[in-house]
Write a protein that holds these residues in place. Structure first.
Motif, short mmCIF file in Angstrom:
data_model
loop_
_atom_site.label_atom_id
_atom_site.label_comp_id
_atom_site.label_asym_id
_atom_site.label_seq_id
_atom_site.Cartn_x
_atom_site.Cartn_y
_atom_site.Cartn_z
N ASN A 41 0.80 -1.23 0.00
CA ASN A 41 0.00 0.00 0.00
C ASN A 41 0.84 1.28 0.00
OD1 ASN A 41 -2.57 -1.06 -0.23
ND2 ASN A 41 -2.67 -1.49 1.97
N LYS A 42 2.09 1.19 -0.43
CA LYS A 42 2.92 2.39 -0.58
C LYS A 42 3.00 2.74 -2.05
CE LYS A 42 5.79 1.89 3.50
NZ LYS A 42 7.15 1.91 4.02
N ASN A 43 3.25 4.00 -2.33
CA ASN A 43 3.42 4.45 -3.70
C ASN A 43 4.79 4.08 -4.22
OD1 ASN A 43 1.48 6.00 -5.30
ND2 ASN A 43 1.25 7.19 -3.42
N MET A 44 4.85 3.61 -5.47
CA MET A 44 6.13 3.35 -6.09
C MET A 44 6.77 4.68 -6.45
SD MET A 44 7.01 1.38 -9.65
CE MET A 44 6.58 -0.24 -9.06
N GLY A 45 8.04 4.81 -6.19
CA GLY A 45 8.76 6.03 -6.52
C GLY A 45 10.23 5.87 -6.21
N LEU A 46 10.99 6.87 -6.54
CA LEU A 46 12.43 6.86 -6.29
C LEU A 46 12.80 8.04 -5.40
CD1 LEU A 46 13.76 6.16 -9.90
CD2 LEU A 46 13.52 4.52 -8.03
N ASP A 53 18.46 4.09 -5.27
CA ASP A 53 17.43 4.64 -6.15
C ASP A 53 18.06 5.50 -7.25
OD1 ASP A 53 15.60 3.35 -4.62
OD2 ASP A 53 14.57 5.16 -3.91
N LEU A 54 19.08 6.24 -6.91
CA LEU A 54 19.78 7.06 -7.91
C LEU A 54 20.41 6.17 -8.97
CD1 LEU A 54 20.44 9.99 -8.58
CD2 LEU A 54 22.50 9.76 -7.21
N PHE A 55 21.01 5.07 -8.55
CA PHE A 55 21.60 4.12 -9.49
C PHE A 55 20.52 3.50 -10.37
CE2 PHE A 55 22.99 -0.18 -10.66
CZ PHE A 55 24.09 0.15 -11.44
N LEU A 56 19.38 3.15 -9.78
CA LEU A 56 18.28 2.58 -10.56
C LEU A 56 17.81 3.57 -11.63
CD1 LEU A 56 16.26 0.36 -11.15
CD2 LEU A 56 14.82 1.30 -9.33
N LEU A 57 17.72 4.84 -11.30
CA LEU A 57 17.32 5.85 -12.29
C LEU A 57 18.33 5.89 -13.43
CD1 LEU A 57 15.45 8.08 -13.23
CD2 LEU A 57 16.76 9.67 -11.83
N PHE A 58 19.62 5.81 -13.12
CA PHE A 58 20.65 5.79 -14.16
C PHE A 58 20.48 4.57 -15.06
CE2 PHE A 58 24.81 4.41 -15.69
CZ PHE A 58 25.17 5.53 -16.42
N TRP A 70 15.91 9.08 -25.51
CA TRP A 70 16.56 9.49 -24.26
C TRP A 70 18.06 9.31 -24.41
CZ3 TRP A 70 13.38 11.66 -20.79
CH2 TRP A 70 12.03 11.42 -20.94
N LYS A 71 18.77 10.38 -24.68
CA LYS A 71 20.20 10.29 -24.96
C LYS A 71 21.04 11.05 -23.98
CE LYS A 71 19.25 9.63 -29.76
NZ LYS A 71 19.14 10.19 -31.06
N MET A 72 20.47 11.56 -22.91
CA MET A 72 21.21 12.42 -22.02
C MET A 72 21.37 11.85 -20.62
SD MET A 72 22.06 14.82 -23.83
CE MET A 72 21.70 15.87 -25.19
N GLN A 73 21.36 10.52 -20.47
CA GLN A 73 21.48 9.93 -19.15
C GLN A 73 22.80 10.25 -18.48
OE1 GLN A 73 21.57 8.17 -21.90
NE2 GLN A 73 23.21 6.69 -21.82
N HIS A 74 23.84 10.59 -19.24
CA HIS A 74 25.12 10.89 -18.63
C HIS A 74 25.08 12.20 -17.84
CE1 HIS A 74 25.09 12.72 -22.62
NE2 HIS A 74 25.82 13.66 -22.09
N PHE A 75 24.05 13.03 -18.05
CA PHE A 75 23.91 14.26 -17.28
C PHE A 75 23.32 14.02 -15.90
CE2 PHE A 75 23.97 16.21 -21.57
CZ PHE A 75 25.12 16.97 -21.38
N LEU A 76 22.81 12.81 -15.64
CA LEU A 76 22.25 12.51 -14.32
C LEU A 76 23.35 12.50 -13.30
CD1 LEU A 76 19.76 9.66 -15.19
CD2 LEU A 76 19.22 12.01 -14.60
#
Length: 76
Positions: A41-46, A53-58, A70-76
């Motif tokens: 019952n929690k919301n999915m999010g990062l 979570d930061l690594f998962l977003l990358f 999406w070509k700019m992932q290196h800016f994360l």
């Protein structure tokens, strides 16, 4: 006009699934809450303060860039 838009978004933040605004009306970021309820019952999010979570977003942005615009992932 800008103030009208800010007020309208703030007033309707619970109805807009793509708006992630905290109780004190600060923007939480687009990955904070995906409006998908998990079995616990929690919301999915990062949480980008969490290193995992930061690594998962990358990883996600890297895989998206492989098949689409999406070509700019290196800016994360």
């Amino acid at each position: 006009m800008k103030d009208k838009l800010i007020n309208a978004v703030t007033k309707n933040k619970e109805k807009l699934s793509y708006i992630n605004i905290s109780e004190d009306n600060k923007y939480n970021g687009w990955v904070y809450k995906f409006n998908i309820i998990l079995p616990n019952n929690k919301n999915m999010g990062l949480d980008l303060k969490d290193e995992n979570d930061l690594f998962l977003l990358f990883v996600l942005s890297s895989s998206w860039s492989k098949t689409g615009p999406w070509k700019m992932q290196h800016f994360l």
